[in-house]
Design a protein around this motif. Structure first.
Motif, PDB file in Angstrom:
ATOM      1  N   ILE A  24       3.815   1.602  -1.104  1.00 23.06           N
ATOM      2  CA  ILE A  24       4.475   1.766  -2.400  1.00 23.06           C
ATOM      3  C   ILE A  24       3.479   2.252  -3.450  1.00 23.06           C
ATOM      4  CG2 ILE A  24       5.634   0.522  -4.253  1.00 23.06           C
ATOM      5  CD1 ILE A  24       6.883  -1.227  -2.072  1.00 23.06           C
ATOM      6  N   VAL A  25       2.291   1.640  -3.474  1.00 22.64           N
ATOM      7  CA  VAL A  25       1.292   2.025  -4.485  1.00 22.64           C
ATOM      8  C   VAL A  25       0.964   3.506  -4.368  1.00 22.64           C
ATOM      9  CG1 VAL A  25      -1.127   1.767  -5.123  1.00 22.64           C
ATOM     10  CG2 VAL A  25       0.246  -0.231  -4.713  1.00 22.64           C
ATOM     11  N   LEU A  26       0.834   3.986  -3.119  1.00 21.65           N
ATOM     12  CA  LEU A  26       0.362   5.356  -2.952  1.00 21.65           C
ATOM     13  C   LEU A  26       1.460   6.396  -3.106  1.00 21.65           C
ATOM     14  CD1 LEU A  26      -2.171   4.969  -0.048  1.00 21.65           C
ATOM     15  CD2 LEU A  26      -2.586   5.094  -2.473  1.00 21.65           C
ATOM     16  N   VAL A  44      -6.168   1.272   0.811  1.00 18.21           N
ATOM     17  CA  VAL A  44      -5.302   1.628  -0.310  1.00 18.21           C
ATOM     18  C   VAL A  44      -6.118   1.676  -1.593  1.00 18.21           C
ATOM     19  CG1 VAL A  44      -3.248   0.995  -1.590  1.00 18.21           C
ATOM     20  CG2 VAL A  44      -3.353   0.581   0.847  1.00 18.21           C
ATOM     21  N   GLY A  70       0.816  -1.212   0.000  1.00 13.83           N
ATOM     22  CA  GLY A  70       0.000   0.000   0.000  1.00 13.83           C
ATOM     23  C   GLY A  70       0.845   1.255   0.000  1.00 13.83           C
ATOM     24  N   LEU A  96       4.992   5.716  -4.632  1.00 12.30           N
ATOM     25  CA  LEU A  96       6.085   5.564  -5.604  1.00 12.30           C
ATOM     26  C   LEU A  96       5.714   6.232  -6.921  1.00 12.30           C
ATOM     27  CD1 LEU A  96       8.826   4.194  -6.301  1.00 12.30           C
ATOM     28  CD2 LEU A  96       7.480   2.357  -7.262  1.00 12.30           C
ATOM     29  N   ARG A  97       6.584   7.074  -7.393  1.00  8.43           N
ATOM     30  CA  ARG A  97       6.377   7.695  -8.703  1.00  8.43           C
ATOM     31  C   ARG A  97       7.623   7.499  -9.537  1.00  8.43           C
ATOM     32  NH1 ARG A  97       1.873  11.116  -8.544  1.00  8.43           N
ATOM     33  NH2 ARG A  97       1.128  11.215  -6.419  1.00  8.43           N
ATOM     34  N   ARG A  99      -4.595   8.126  -7.090  1.00  3.21           N
ATOM     35  CA  ARG A  99      -3.954   8.969  -6.084  1.00  3.21           C
ATOM     36  C   ARG A  99      -3.782  10.414  -6.523  1.00  3.21           C
ATOM     37  NH1 ARG A  99       2.113   6.475  -6.594  1.00  3.21           N
ATOM     38  NH2 ARG A  99       2.466   7.217  -8.699  1.00  3.21           N
TER      39      ARG A  99
END
Lengths: 200, 479
Positions: free
Chosen positions: A161-163, B142, A159, A165-166, B148
């Motif tokens: 990382i998903v939110l 999430v 979670g 990481l760019r 996002r």
């Protein structure tokens, strides 16, 4: 006797510092008092003979959580005065709700019947340390819970990382392999510069 | 050695899913973005494989000293939960493609949350109850914030997370009180202690906190505040998932956590859930009337539906639990069908979510409008559509348990409830047509819409197997 005195000293410090956490004006002081409360709670665990829990409390709560709080409080520029602005406005309704809950708790406490404790908790077998005993239980009887908790941590990691990481494009990165592969022949060029002419 | 292997046998479906999810994650990390479609397909295949393992092995056992219970009740719930996840992955893919949100983590997180729900369905003590719920919730937080860069989506994720953490805290406090006063965390042992007639006030305190935490997870009033915002903000396929699988798992957990450990305290918890049920039905109905956004409307609709489902739990009998399970199965298909319709609401490439956008749909695309109308009739509980039978079974259980006021309130509330579903039908059939929707809804969405339409229309003909398995599942809960 000494143990009883120690217990009351630590307990009094916990209560005092817990009060200071919510009443001190400076948020950094609040976090420092929170750390003091954690340390004294760890001391209480040692009095109970649970040294592993005591160390976990120090390492995890003081070492990681509280320090993280401290960083957040110091780095985020939060105006706590404005956060408290509506305090007086909401005080009456808050006081009513608080009073209702307290009176309910008192009513409940009057009719409260605790079961008699079934004797002191069993001591660990001599020669087996607290940590070892916990480990034996954790990896046998409680293996199912332990593995499930591991999965929860995995999901938390995914979670995060998903939110956050760019993948940015056009970032210059160091490539150590390429640096090591370079030889003088391709890195250096020797030119004969004639007077009056620049290097083209 | 033999003891642990028999324990592990009960967990084989969960093992398949957990290991598969980790393999899927590694595949996604190394395979790159081009393989997204395959990751999604692999997740669907994995979930179907888990159902197959579950159906073939049918492990009926109590493992790890009562911590994990594999019984027909758990099996029924697990199959429903996985069905919800499969349909979500199936119809969500084209949405994510269009919105440029393709990330393999979506399917991985869905699979992990399904794993959490499977543990919830099989929870045999309060630790597994909590761990399963956290595994599910963390993945869902999430997912709510998955888009996002969209303010609404991140707001939904944050709200869901903060309120979810609060409810977890309340529930843990309740569990600690129950542990303190019962001396054990295993459901069967708590049941033995509570049967002996020593219901202390501390235990009831813990029970009330536990109910609060569970009511939050099923979004029952007064713990419903997060639902409309989260439903509106999250990407539509994820909203569809929220309204389907997690609700089913949480409701199943609610049923088991009341009936398995506290059969002796039935009078205590019945009062609380009685009130929660009435409040959910009334508020879910009244608040929905003024909504313009169809996702918010579905949020209130799910709150009202949870109120109806809780009637079955209040009855607390085999018939009541059977009603809960039948209702959940029908609710799952109807809701996912409705969300498939919402996914098809696109105009020149953009999603539209407002109810007036549906105006005159019957003239622009009659087939779509017909199925949508059938789903709305079903949600309103009009016979002979599927939704009627869900309500019928819970009312029947309530009446047989002597709960006449609750059944009467349910029937009275269903009148305004029908009003707002029928309003949508009226807008689709009577109003001046708005510009038509894009015709390319994609075959996955179209097939989910068709399938749910068929289910809703012909449920009455093929209901027997579902009802029979629900009965068997409900009986497993009562020793």
């Amino acid at each position: 006797m000494l143990q009883t005195i120690a217990f009351y000293v630590f307990a009094a410090v916990i209560i005092f510092s817990a009060l200071m956490v919510i009443s001190s004006r400076n948020p950094v002081h609040s976090v420092l008092f929170l750390i003091l409360a954690f340390l004294n709670a760890a001391a209480l665990f040692i009095l109970l003979g649970a040294e592993f829990l005591a160390w976990i409390l120090v390492v995890v709560y003081v070492g990681a959580v509280a320090v993280l709080f401290l960083f957040v409080v110091m780095m985020l520029d939060i105006d706590f005065a404005s956060l408290r602005a509506g305090f007086m406005q909401y005080l009456p309704i808050g006081a009513i709700i608080g009073l209702a809950i307290v009176s309910e708790l008192i009513l409940a406490y009057l009719g409260w019947a605790t079961a008699t404790p079934p004797g002191p908790p069993s001591a660990t077998t001599p020669g087996v340390s607290n940590t070892e005993a916990l480990g034996r239980i954790l990896y046998t009887d409680y293996i199912f819970y332990f593995q499930t908790a591991g999965l929860i941590l995995l999901v938390a990691m995914i979670g995060a990382i998903v939110l956050t990481l760019r993948h940015r494009v056009g970032v210059k990165r160091q490539s150590i392999a390429r640096q090591v592969r370079r030889v003088p022949a391709e890195a250096i060029e020797i030119l004969e510069v004639k007077p009056g002419q620049g290097v083209t | 050695m033999s003891a642990i292997s028999s324990d592990l046998n009960a967990l084989i479906p969960e093992f398949v899913l957990a290991l598969g999810a980790m393999a899927l994650m590694m595949f996604g990390v190394y395979a790159g973005a081009a393989w997204q479609r395959i990751a999604n397909g692999a997740a669907i295949a994995l979930l179907i494989a888990t159902v197959a393992v579950l159906g073939i092995l049918q492990p009926h056992a109590v493992a790890f000293g009562g911590a994990f219970i594999a019984d027909p009740f758990a099996e029924f719930v697990k199959i429903l939960v996985i069905l919800g996840a499969v349909l979500t992955l199936f119809m969500g893919e084209s949405y994510f493609e269009r919105q440029n949100l393709q990330q393999f983590e979506f399917s991985v997180l869905v699979v992990f949350s399904v794993l959490g729900m499977m543990l919830m369905a099989s929870a045999g003590d309060f630790i597994v109850l909590y761990l399963g719920m956290e595994l599910q919730s963390l993945a869902l937080y999430v997912l709510a914030a998955f888009d996002r860069d969209n303010l609404r989506s991140t707001e939904a994720g944050l709200k869901y997370f903060i309120l979810g953490a609060l409810s977890s805290g309340m529930m843990l406090y309740g569990i600690s009180l129950i542990y303190g006063f019962a001396g054990t965390l295993t459901f069967t042992k708590v049941a033995m202690l509570v049967h002996t007639g020593n219901i202390t006030i501390g235990l009831i305190f813990g029970l009330v906190f536990l109910i609060s935490g569970l009511a939050f997870k099923v979004a029952a009033v007064p713990f419903h505040m997060w639902t409309p915002d989260v439903y509106e903000g999250a990407p539509t396929p994820i909203t569809a998932f929220f309204s389907a699988s997690p609700k089913i798992a949480a409701m199943a957990l609610f049923v088991r956590a009341m009936i398995a450990p506290f059969p002796g305290a039935v009078d205590q918890w019945r009062e609380v859930i009685y009130l929660i049920s009435i409040l959910s039905m009334v508020l879910g109905t009244v608040a929905a009337i003024g909504q313009a956004n169809i996702k918010r409307l579905m949020a209130y609709s799910s709150i009202a539906n949870m109120g109806y489902i809780l009637i079955g739990l209040v009855a607390g009998t085999v018939q009541g639990v059977e009603g809960v399970l039948v209702y959940l199965a029908i609710y799952l298909v109807t809701t996912l069908g409705t969300f498939a319709c919402i996914l098809a609401m696109r105009r020149s490439g953009h999603m539209v979510e407002n109810i007036p956008d549906l105006a005159g749909l019957a003239q622009t695309s009659p087939g779509f409008a017909f199925v949508f109308a059938m789903l709305m009739f079903s949600l309103a509980g009009i016979p002979p559509l599927a939704g009627f039978f869900g309500k019928f079974y819970v009312y029947l259980a309530a009446i047989n348990a002597g709960l006449y006021p609750l059944a009467i309130i349910g029937v009275v509330v269903s009148v305004p409830l029908a009003f707002y579903y029928l309003r949508i039908v009226k807008i689709m059939y009577m109003d001046e047509p708005a510009p038509s929707f894009d015709s390319t809804m994609g075959w996955p969405v179209a097939s989910v819409i068709t399938g749910s339409g068929i289910f809703t229309l012909f449920f009455v003909l093929g209901a027997a197997p579902l009802v029979q398995s629900a009965t068997a599942a409900a009986q497993a809960l009562f020793p």
